[in-house]
Motif scaffolding. Structure first.
Motif, PDB file in Angstrom:
ATOM      1  N   LEU A 144       0.854  -1.185   0.000  1.00 26.86           N
ATOM      2  CA  LEU A 144       0.000   0.000   0.000  1.00 26.86           C
ATOM      3  C   LEU A 144       0.887   1.230   0.000  1.00 26.86           C
ATOM      4  N   THR A 145       0.668   2.105  -0.966  1.00 30.13           N
ATOM      5  CA  THR A 145       1.416   3.355  -1.061  1.00 30.13           C
ATOM      6  C   THR A 145       0.440   4.512  -1.176  1.00 30.13           C
ATOM      7  N   LEU A 146       0.614   5.510  -0.312  1.00 31.81           N
ATOM      8  CA  LEU A 146      -0.197   6.720  -0.357  1.00 31.81           C
ATOM      9  C   LEU A 146       0.719   7.882  -0.693  1.00 31.81           C
ATOM     10  N   GLY A 147       0.519   8.461  -1.876  1.00 29.90           N
ATOM     11  CA  GLY A 147       1.441   9.493  -2.330  1.00 29.90           C
ATOM     12  C   GLY A 147       2.812   8.885  -2.548  1.00 29.90           C
ATOM     13  N   ARG A 148       3.800   9.431  -1.855  1.00 28.99           N
ATOM     14  CA  ARG A 148       5.161   8.888  -1.938  1.00 28.99           C
ATOM     15  C   ARG A 148       5.528   8.056  -0.714  1.00 28.99           C
ATOM     16  N   THR A 149       4.539   7.815   0.138  1.00 27.32           N
ATOM     17  CA  THR A 149       4.801   7.093   1.387  1.00 27.32           C
ATOM     18  C   THR A 149       4.386   5.638   1.269  1.00 27.32           C
ATOM     19  N   THR A 150       5.314   4.747   1.568  1.00 22.96           N
ATOM     20  CA  THR A 150       5.014   3.321   1.588  1.00 22.96           C
ATOM     21  C   THR A 150       4.444   2.957   2.950  1.00 22.96           C
ATOM     22  N   ILE A 151       3.204   2.518   2.965  1.00 24.70           N
ATOM     23  CA  ILE A 151       2.545   2.140   4.215  1.00 24.70           C
ATOM     24  C   ILE A 151       2.747   0.654   4.493  1.00 24.70           C
ATOM     25  N   LEU A 152       2.561  -0.174   3.473  1.00 26.91           N
ATOM     26  CA  LEU A 152       2.765  -1.617   3.582  1.00 26.91           C
ATOM     27  C   LEU A 152       3.671  -2.055   2.433  1.00 26.91           C
ATOM     28  N   ASP A 153       4.626  -2.897   2.743  1.00 27.26           N
ATOM     29  CA  ASP A 153       5.616  -3.308   1.762  1.00 27.26           C
ATOM     30  C   ASP A 153       5.657  -4.830   1.653  1.00 27.26           C
ATOM     31  N   ASN A 154       4.952  -5.370   0.665  1.00 24.80           N
ATOM     32  CA  ASN A 154       5.007  -6.802   0.357  1.00 24.80           C
ATOM     33  C   ASN A 154       4.721  -7.666   1.588  1.00 24.80           C
ATOM     34  N   VAL A 155       3.603  -7.392   2.236  1.00 24.67           N
ATOM     35  CA  VAL A 155       3.230  -8.100   3.462  1.00 24.67           C
ATOM     36  C   VAL A 155       2.678  -9.483   3.112  1.00 24.67           C
ATOM     37  N   THR A 156       3.327 -10.503   3.653  1.00 20.01           N
ATOM     38  CA  THR A 156       2.926 -11.880   3.380  1.00 20.01           C
ATOM     39  C   THR A 156       2.944 -12.685   4.673  1.00 20.01           C
ATOM     40  N   PHE A 157       1.804 -13.216   5.065  1.00 22.75           N
ATOM     41  CA  PHE A 157       1.727 -14.164   6.175  1.00 22.75           C
ATOM     42  C   PHE A 157       0.373 -14.840   6.120  1.00 22.75           C
ATOM     43  N   GLN A 158       0.205 -15.876   6.926  1.00 17.08           N
ATOM     44  CA  GLN A 158      -1.031 -16.651   6.914  1.00 17.08           C
ATOM     45  C   GLN A 158      -1.579 -16.788   8.330  1.00 17.08           C
ATOM     46  N   VAL A 159      -2.892 -16.626   8.458  1.00 13.22           N
ATOM     47  CA  VAL A 159      -3.593 -16.851   9.725  1.00 13.22           C
ATOM     48  C   VAL A 159      -4.268 -18.208   9.640  1.00 13.22           C
ATOM     49  N   GLN A 160      -3.884 -19.116  10.524  1.00  8.83           N
ATOM     50  CA  GLN A 160      -4.400 -20.483  10.492  1.00  8.83           C
ATOM     51  C   GLN A 160      -5.825 -20.542  11.034  1.00  8.83           C
ATOM     52  N   PRO A 161      -6.626 -21.474  10.533  1.00  7.64           N
ATOM     53  CA  PRO A 161      -8.020 -21.571  10.989  1.00  7.64           C
ATOM     54  C   PRO A 161      -8.107 -21.935  12.463  1.00  7.64           C
ATOM     55  N   GLY A 162      -9.006 -21.260  13.165  1.00 11.71           N
ATOM     56  CA  GLY A 162      -9.220 -21.562  14.574  1.00 11.71           C
ATOM     57  C   GLY A 162      -8.143 -21.063  15.507  1.00 11.71           C
ATOM     58  N   HIS A 163      -7.185 -20.274  14.999  1.00 13.72           N
ATOM     59  CA  HIS A 163      -6.099 -19.763  15.832  1.00 13.72           C
ATOM     60  C   HIS A 163      -6.365 -18.318  16.236  1.00 13.72           C
ATOM     61  N   VAL A 164      -5.760 -17.936  17.367  1.00 13.90           N
ATOM     62  CA  VAL A 164      -5.709 -16.541  17.784  1.00 13.90           C
ATOM     63  C   VAL A 164      -4.381 -15.990  17.296  1.00 13.90           C
ATOM     64  N   HIS A 165      -4.436 -15.137  16.281  1.00 12.32           N
ATOM     65  CA  HIS A 165      -3.236 -14.620  15.623  1.00 12.32           C
ATOM     66  C   HIS A 165      -3.103 -13.143  15.929  1.00 12.32           C
ATOM     67  N   ALA A 166      -2.032 -12.777  16.638  1.00 15.92           N
ATOM     68  CA  ALA A 166      -1.827 -11.387  17.040  1.00 15.92           C
ATOM     69  C   ALA A 166      -0.964 -10.649  16.029  1.00 15.92           C
ATOM     70  N   LEU A 167      -1.291  -9.383  15.827  1.00 12.48           N
ATOM     71  CA  LEU A 167      -0.536  -8.493  14.950  1.00 12.48           C
ATOM     72  C   LEU A 167       0.005  -7.369  15.827  1.00 12.48           C
ATOM     73  N   VAL A 168       1.334  -7.269  15.937  1.00 14.41           N
ATOM     74  CA  VAL A 168       1.958  -6.284  16.817  1.00 14.41           C
ATOM     75  C   VAL A 168       2.907  -5.412  16.015  1.00 14.41           C
ATOM     76  N   GLY A 169       3.188  -4.224  16.554  1.00 16.87           N
ATOM     77  CA  GLY A 169       4.109  -3.313  15.896  1.00 16.87           C
ATOM     78  C   GLY A 169       3.893  -1.899  16.387  1.00 16.87           C
ATOM     79  N   PRO A 170       4.759  -0.981  15.956  1.00 17.89           N
ATOM     80  CA  PRO A 170       4.676   0.401  16.438  1.00 17.89           C
ATOM     81  C   PRO A 170       3.506   1.151  15.818  1.00 17.89           C
ATOM     82  N   ASN A 171       3.109   2.248  16.464  1.00 15.96           N
ATOM     83  CA  ASN A 171       2.130   3.142  15.854  1.00 15.96           C
ATOM     84  C   ASN A 171       2.691   3.649  14.533  1.00 15.96           C
ATOM     85  N   GLY A 172       1.853   3.640  13.503  1.00 14.92           N
ATOM     86  CA  GLY A 172       2.318   4.049  12.188  1.00 14.92           C
ATOM     87  C   GLY A 172       2.996   2.951  11.411  1.00 14.92           C
ATOM     88  N   GLY A 173       3.002   1.737  11.970  1.00 15.25           N
ATOM     89  CA  GLY A 173       3.679   0.628  11.307  1.00 15.25           C
ATOM     90  C   GLY A 173       2.832  -0.085  10.276  1.00 15.25           C
TER      91      GLY A 173
END
Length: 282
Positions: free
Chosen positions: A58-87
């Motif tokens: 995801l790119t907004l203007g000249r700012t890259t917000i997301l860069d080639n994000v690849t991962f999988q959430v398994q069925p029936g799992h609790v999958h946490a997404l962590v990181g800094p504000n603005g990440g």
């Protein structure tokens, strides 16, 4: 709709549209769901979907917000997404909601027929002077019938049970504006339970909860796991993530790690994750 749904850089599919409807205070179910099924309980022994993020950027203007994000959430799992504000955590959720144009693909793989997706936002913004009770809010969020006509008999039991599960049954006639931040967050959790979802997207649901509310949330999380519901959970409380999540993805514009909590939440990985300019995955 097939048992696999894909969101790419094309217009939003019913998956994103259904989540967006929930976030906007409309029906939480997928847009093509028959009305009679919307208060039905989660079928026992039926797992939630697998969720695939494949090269999402995801790119907004000249700012890259997301860069080639690849991962999988398994069925029936609790999958946490962590990181800094603005990440990019909330932006990634917005792509799932169909609110952000993006490159790459988001795919849901259902074990059978496509099910219901629930969404619990981080906070509730509304005019606190509105004469809206907890029952009124739940009616507006969960039923097609206008809230000013009162609770539909079709939803009354489900709403009562959901409020009971979050400890808000005795405050149904209280005005939403008179509730504490933690109490409003409990009501948001309750609306996420109707209709019974197979996939739950949670955006920092613990942020406003007091200790009693945290205990309610942790109990719900255990119930969702036992029921086979797939949970994608944005959270800043790393101690809670370490105790409660099955898997953790660290996101700071790109994925820096994707592992079990014990493997993911090490000092070295967290230092890299919360750096202003992360160098590489560790």
């Amino acid at each position: 709709m097939t048992a696999k749904e894909t969101l790419s850089d094309t217009p939003p599919s019913p998956v994103g549209a259904g989540l967006l409807a929930k976030a906007s205070g409309q029906s939480a179910s997928l847009l093509n769901e028959p009305p009679h099924s919307r208060a039905s309980p989660l079928p026992q022994g039926v797992s939630g979907p697998t969720l695939d993020f494949a090269g999402v950027s995801l790119t907004l203007g000249r700012t890259t917000i997301l860069d080639n994000v690849t991962f999988q959430v398994q069925p029936g799992h609790v999958h946490a997404l962590v990181g800094p504000n603005g990440g990019g955590k909330s932006s990634l959720i917005k792509t799932l909601l169909g609110q952000m144009p993006h490159q790459g693909q988001l795919s849901l793989h259902w074990p059978g027929q496509p099910g219901t997706i629930g969404y619990v936002p981080q906070a509730l913004e509304f005019d606190r002077g509105l004469p809206m009770t907890v029952d009124d809010f739940m009616a507006a969020m969960c039923q097609r019938r206008p809230a000013f006509l009162g609770l539909s008999k079709h939803y009354a039991n489900a709403i009562g049970e959901a409020l009971e599960r979050v400890g808000m049954q005795d405050k149904r006639k209280r005005r939403m504006g008179a509730l504490s931040g933690g109490e409003r967050q409990r009501v948001l959790l309750a609306q996420g339970l109707i209709p019974a979802p197979q996939l739950l997207v949670l955006d920092e649901p613990m942020s406003a909860l007091d200790e009693a509310g945290i205990q309610v949330f942790e109990r719900l999380l255990g119930d969702w796991r036992a029921a086979g519901i797939t949970v994608l959970w944005i959270e800043h409380d790393l101690e809670a993530v370490k105790r409660l999540a099955d898997r953790v993805t660290g996101l700071n514009r790109r994925v820096l790690f994707d592992a079990t909590p014990q493997q993911a939440l090490t000092p070295e990985r967290l230092l890299s994750l919360f750096s202003t300019h992360p160098r590489s995955a560790v």
